[in-house]
Design a protein around this motif. Structure first.
Motif, mmCIF file in Angstrom:
data_model
loop_
_atom_site.group_PDB
_atom_site.id
_atom_site.type_symbol
_atom_site.label_atom_id
_atom_site.label_comp_id
_atom_site.label_asym_id
_atom_site.label_seq_id
_atom_site.Cartn_x
_atom_site.Cartn_y
_atom_site.Cartn_z
ATOM 1 N N VAL A 88 0.845 -1.203 0.000
ATOM 2 C CA VAL A 88 0.000 0.000 0.000
ATOM 3 C C VAL A 88 0.873 1.243 0.000
ATOM 4 C CG1 VAL A 88 -1.613 1.359 1.385
ATOM 5 C CG2 VAL A 88 -1.987 -1.102 1.101
ATOM 6 N N ARG A 89 1.889 1.237 0.849
ATOM 7 C CA ARG A 89 2.794 2.382 0.944
ATOM 8 C C ARG A 89 3.497 2.642 -0.389
ATOM 9 N NH1 ARG A 89 5.736 0.386 4.521
ATOM 10 N NH2 ARG A 89 4.336 0.942 6.229
ATOM 11 N N ALA A 90 3.942 1.577 -1.038
ATOM 12 C CA ALA A 90 4.649 1.728 -2.312
ATOM 13 C C ALA A 90 3.738 2.321 -3.385
ATOM 14 C CB ALA A 90 5.194 0.376 -2.755
ATOM 15 N N VAL A 91 2.473 1.880 -3.401
ATOM 16 C CA VAL A 91 1.539 2.390 -4.413
ATOM 17 C C VAL A 91 1.210 3.855 -4.142
ATOM 18 C CG1 VAL A 91 -0.807 2.191 -5.313
ATOM 19 C CG2 VAL A 91 0.559 0.133 -4.943
ATOM 20 N N LEU A 92 0.921 4.205 -2.888
ATOM 21 C CA LEU A 92 0.526 5.572 -2.579
ATOM 22 C C LEU A 92 1.696 6.546 -2.679
ATOM 23 C CD1 LEU A 92 -1.987 5.085 0.382
ATOM 24 C CD2 LEU A 92 -2.456 5.340 -2.050
ATOM 25 N N GLN A 93 2.893 6.094 -2.288
ATOM 26 C CA GLN A 93 4.060 6.967 -2.428
ATOM 27 C C GLN A 93 4.437 7.134 -3.893
ATOM 28 O OE1 GLN A 93 4.760 8.650 0.057
ATOM 29 N NE2 GLN A 93 5.822 7.606 1.692
ATOM 30 N N ASP A 94 4.366 6.041 -4.655
ATOM 31 C CA ASP A 94 4.539 6.062 -6.109
ATOM 32 C C ASP A 94 5.792 6.829 -6.537
ATOM 33 O OD1 ASP A 94 3.916 5.475 -8.738
ATOM 34 O OD2 ASP A 94 2.555 7.178 -8.977
ATOM 35 N N GLU A 95 6.917 6.398 -6.023
ATOM 36 C CA GLU A 95 8.176 7.100 -6.292
ATOM 37 C C GLU A 95 8.530 7.140 -7.774
ATOM 38 O OE1 GLU A 95 9.681 8.787 -4.175
ATOM 39 O OE2 GLU A 95 8.979 8.082 -2.233
ATOM 40 N N THR A 358 -13.664 6.022 0.969
ATOM 41 C CA THR A 358 -13.765 4.574 1.111
ATOM 42 C C THR A 358 -12.717 3.844 0.285
ATOM 43 O OG1 THR A 358 -16.131 5.130 0.941
ATOM 44 C CG2 THR A 358 -15.560 2.828 1.359
ATOM 45 N N PHE A 359 -12.411 4.393 -0.879
ATOM 46 C CA PHE A 359 -11.453 3.767 -1.796
ATOM 47 C C PHE A 359 -10.473 4.817 -2.313
ATOM 48 C CE2 PHE A 359 -15.356 1.299 -2.032
ATOM 49 C CZ PHE A 359 -14.888 0.002 -1.875
ATOM 50 N N LEU A 360 -9.225 4.390 -2.490
ATOM 51 C CA LEU A 360 -8.190 5.235 -3.093
ATOM 52 C C LEU A 360 -7.692 4.534 -4.360
ATOM 53 C CD1 LEU A 360 -6.198 6.035 0.179
ATOM 54 C CD2 LEU A 360 -7.803 7.555 -0.995
ATOM 55 N N PRO A 361 -8.457 4.603 -5.437
ATOM 56 C CA PRO A 361 -8.088 3.848 -6.635
ATOM 57 C C PRO A 361 -6.921 4.476 -7.373
ATOM 58 C CG PRO A 361 -10.041 5.150 -7.060
ATOM 59 C CD PRO A 361 -9.720 5.340 -5.614
ATOM 60 N N ARG A 362 -6.046 3.637 -7.852
ATOM 61 C CA ARG A 362 -4.934 4.051 -8.708
ATOM 62 C C ARG A 362 -4.990 3.219 -9.989
ATOM 63 N NH1 ARG A 362 -5.133 7.315 -5.262
ATOM 64 N NH2 ARG A 362 -3.451 8.203 -4.000
ATOM 65 N N VAL A 363 -4.290 3.672 -11.014
ATOM 66 C CA VAL A 363 -4.276 2.951 -12.276
ATOM 67 C C VAL A 363 -2.826 2.767 -12.705
ATOM 68 C CG1 VAL A 363 -4.509 5.056 -13.652
ATOM 69 C CG2 VAL A 363 -5.219 2.879 -14.628
ATOM 70 N N ALA A 364 -2.527 1.595 -13.245
ATOM 71 C CA ALA A 364 -1.164 1.319 -13.710
ATOM 72 C C ALA A 364 -0.931 2.052 -15.023
ATOM 73 C CB ALA A 364 -0.964 -0.178 -13.882
ATOM 74 N N GLU A 365 0.002 2.998 -15.001
ATOM 75 C CA GLU A 365 0.318 3.788 -16.193
ATOM 76 C C GLU A 365 1.058 2.951 -17.228
ATOM 77 O OE1 GLU A 365 -0.127 7.061 -18.389
ATOM 78 O OE2 GLU A 365 -0.627 7.154 -16.259
ATOM 79 N N ARG A 366 1.718 1.906 -16.775
ATOM 80 C CA ARG A 366 2.446 1.002 -17.664
ATOM 81 C C ARG A 366 2.500 -0.367 -17.002
ATOM 82 N NH1 ARG A 366 6.501 4.525 -15.545
ATOM 83 N NH2 ARG A 366 8.032 3.461 -14.203
ATOM 84 N N PRO A 367 2.847 -1.422 -17.749
ATOM 85 C CA PRO A 367 2.940 -2.747 -17.128
ATOM 86 C C PRO A 367 3.892 -2.711 -15.931
ATOM 87 C CG PRO A 367 3.059 -2.934 -19.511
ATOM 88 C CD PRO A 367 3.136 -1.468 -19.201
ATOM 89 N N THR A 368 3.494 -3.356 -14.849
ATOM 90 C CA THR A 368 4.296 -3.324 -13.633
ATOM 91 C C THR A 368 3.965 -4.543 -12.780
ATOM 92 O OG1 THR A 368 4.946 -1.931 -11.761
ATOM 93 C CG2 THR A 368 2.620 -1.951 -12.334
ATOM 94 N N GLN A 369 4.470 -4.567 -11.570
ATOM 95 C CA GLN A 369 4.270 -5.710 -10.690
ATOM 96 C C GLN A 369 4.174 -5.233 -9.248
ATOM 97 O OE1 GLN A 369 6.735 -9.007 -11.675
ATOM 98 N NE2 GLN A 369 6.360 -10.132 -9.767
ATOM 99 N N ILE A 370 3.253 -5.823 -8.496
ATOM 100 C CA ILE A 370 3.132 -5.601 -7.052
ATOM 101 C C ILE A 370 3.267 -6.959 -6.384
ATOM 102 C CG2 ILE A 370 1.637 -4.847 -5.173
ATOM 103 C CD1 ILE A 370 0.296 -2.932 -7.112
ATOM 104 N N GLY A 371 4.345 -7.164 -5.656
ATOM 105 C CA GLY A 371 4.594 -8.489 -5.106
ATOM 106 C C GLY A 371 4.609 -9.505 -6.234
ATOM 107 N N PRO A 372 3.855 -10.585 -6.105
ATOM 108 C CA PRO A 372 3.822 -11.581 -7.179
ATOM 109 C C PRO A 372 2.804 -11.270 -8.276
ATOM 110 C CG PRO A 372 2.563 -12.385 -5.318
ATOM 111 C CD PRO A 372 3.133 -11.048 -4.897
#
Length: 481
Positions: A88-95, A358-372
């Motif tokens: 969650v932290r990695a997605v919201l920080q989105d370095e 209730t929700f903090l939706p994000r969208v993948a700007e390009r192909p990527t990976q979160i964990g597995p």
């Protein structure tokens, strides 16, 4: 098709009853309003479609409250819910700039707030954050205290009239009206009783009702990044709101203007790196966010706080005892608020169980990976404070309303990163401290003077709209102590 979906839903409901579903119960300090009955992913999807109201809470399957991450049923874009605090932290920080705000969220809100800090990403967001943050400093909060108090005092008069008449009223609308008045006074130096402020408030209700319901077909069947069309009614309401906000900005720019408020701070804001100021359109964008997020989210938290206290007399008595101990019978002062630890914990617990966003939706700007999990471009990453705050791995008795879980003595029970009502890290809501102080002040002052009773508590069912609200407005009566 709808009949088939409903029949399928009934079959799935019969086959997948879950023993851990929790009804509304009245025992002191125990249960809150439980989430919609947890179902397998496909059954939850059918339920959400069959209900036809755009309530995303109904879309959450039972596993959303149990797994670190997982796919939510089926949709054309694919939706991954992420609960593991590290992810969650990695997605919201989105370095690396991979996860901007969801195109669905941006498309819904853009007619009102443009490319403001609430929906922007990357360098645009960083520039806006540098310029906006000083307006919500501790110094500004201290300056705003008297204005917040004045708004509360005026609303106490209104509540006293309702207590005298014995009339019922909407708790949701009451808290929205009060917090909107606070925002008008602290941002624009005008009360909600002014014609312009009242029209903004009424048009915002049109906007909230119209954009609150998510069209499931868009979420499930539409491709990513498709343009979102708004109805003429919504667009007209947004245009009226923006015209009024621009007029308020221009009143602050007059040669003889002498304001000391958040709007004047924003007009004077300078990017420390470039020396640039906000344009008029950018000012309207940012001030639209302050009105949107600054009153509606706080109103949601207060609505659920008073709803909970209405059925918990021992908790209410404890709150009042704390208020009297801190104030020694005197009017509430700014330095009292930080000492109202139990009042603050009540609000924190309401924010946990009923996070306004209730929700903090994000969208993948390009192909990527979160964990597995591999994500293709356009996949939605669903950060759901609602699910994270009720997660079986991170919270003890997660559906219970227990403000003491935030006490220093129980700090060891809390999982770092599992509580994010205002977002997280550098992207935490810029007005979080302002909202926390305002909420504690309103809770303390109104609870000190009034008893709230909910007329039909068993009818209350939380749904995910623009904020977390009850499906139907919570009807109350109030008695003056």
């Amino acid at each position: 098709m709808l009949r088939l979906a409903c029949n399928t839903l009934n079959i799935l409901l019969d086959e997948s009853s879950m023993s851990n579903a929790t009804p509304i119960v009245a025992e002191e300090n125990r249960r809150a309003v439980a989430p919609p009955r947890p179902l397998p992913a496909v059954a939850a999807l059918v339920r959400a479609v069959a209900q036809g109201e755009g309530d995303l809470l109904a879309l959450l399957p039972g596993k959303a409250y149990q797994v670190e991450a997982g796919w939510l049923g089926w949709s054309r874009r694919s939706i991954l819910i992420v609960n593991k605090p590290e992810w969650v932290r990695a997605v919201l920080q989105d370095e690396e700039g991979v996860f901007p705000k969801s195109d669905l969220m941006v498309g819904a809100l853009e007619p009102l707030i443009g490319q403001s800090i609430f929906v922007s990403s990357g360098e645009t967001w960083r520039r806006q954050r540098r310029m906006v943050a000083p307006a919500f400093s501790q110094l500004r909060l201290a300056d705003a205290f008297d204005r917040i108090n004045a708004a509360i005092a005026d609303y106490e008069t209104r509540l006293a009239d309702m207590a005298a008449s014995g009339d019922g009223f909407s708790l949701d609308l009451a808290m929205s009206h009060l917090t909107a008045d606070v925002i008008c006074r602290t941002v624009f130096s005008t009360s909600l009783d002014s014609a312009a402020a009242q029209e903004v408030f009424e048009d915002f209700k049109v906007f909230e009702r119209s954009v609150a319901h998510v069209e499931m077909r868009r979420l499930i069947f539409d491709p990513p990044f498709k343009d979102i069309e708004q109805s003429p009614q919504v667009l007209e309401a947004c245009q009226r709101i923006r015209r009024h906000l621009l007029a308020l900005v221009q009143s602050h720019l007059a040669a003889d203007a002498a304001f000391n408020d958040i709007a004047s701070d924003m007009i004077a804001a300078v990017d420390p790196e470039t020396g640039a100021r906000f344009s008029d359109d950018e000012l309207v964008d940012q001030l639209g966010v302050f009105f949107l997020a600054g009153h509606e989210t706080t109103a949601s938290a207060l609505t659920w706080s008073f709803f909970m206290l209405a059925s918990r007399p021992k908790m209410l008595a404890r709150l009042r005892a704390e208020i009297e101990e801190v104030t020694q019978g005197r009017p509430l002062a700014f330095d009292h608020v930080s000492k109202l630890s139990f009042a603050q914990n009540i609000v924190k617990e309401a924010l946990r169980l009923y996070p306004p966003i209730t929700f903090l939706p994000r969208v993948a700007e390009r192909p990527t990976q979160i964990g597995p999990y591999r994500l293709r471009r356009g996949a939605m990453v669903m950060i759901a404070p609602w699910a994270l705050h009720r997660h079986r791995m991170y919270w003890k008795d997660p559906d219970a309303f227990d403000p003491d879980r935030f006490s220093p003595e129980r700090a060891g029970e809390l999982t770092a990163g599992a509580y994010i009502p205002f977002g997280q890290g550098k992207r935490v809501c810029v007005g979080a401290n302002f909202a926390a102080v305002e909420s504690a002040m309103i809770l303390a002052r109104l609870a000190r003077r009034f008893d709230f009773s909910v007329l039909n508590p068993e009818a209350v069912r939380p749904v995910a709209r623009l904020t977390t609200r009850s499906e139907t407005e919570i009807q109350c009566k109030v008695v003056q102590r």
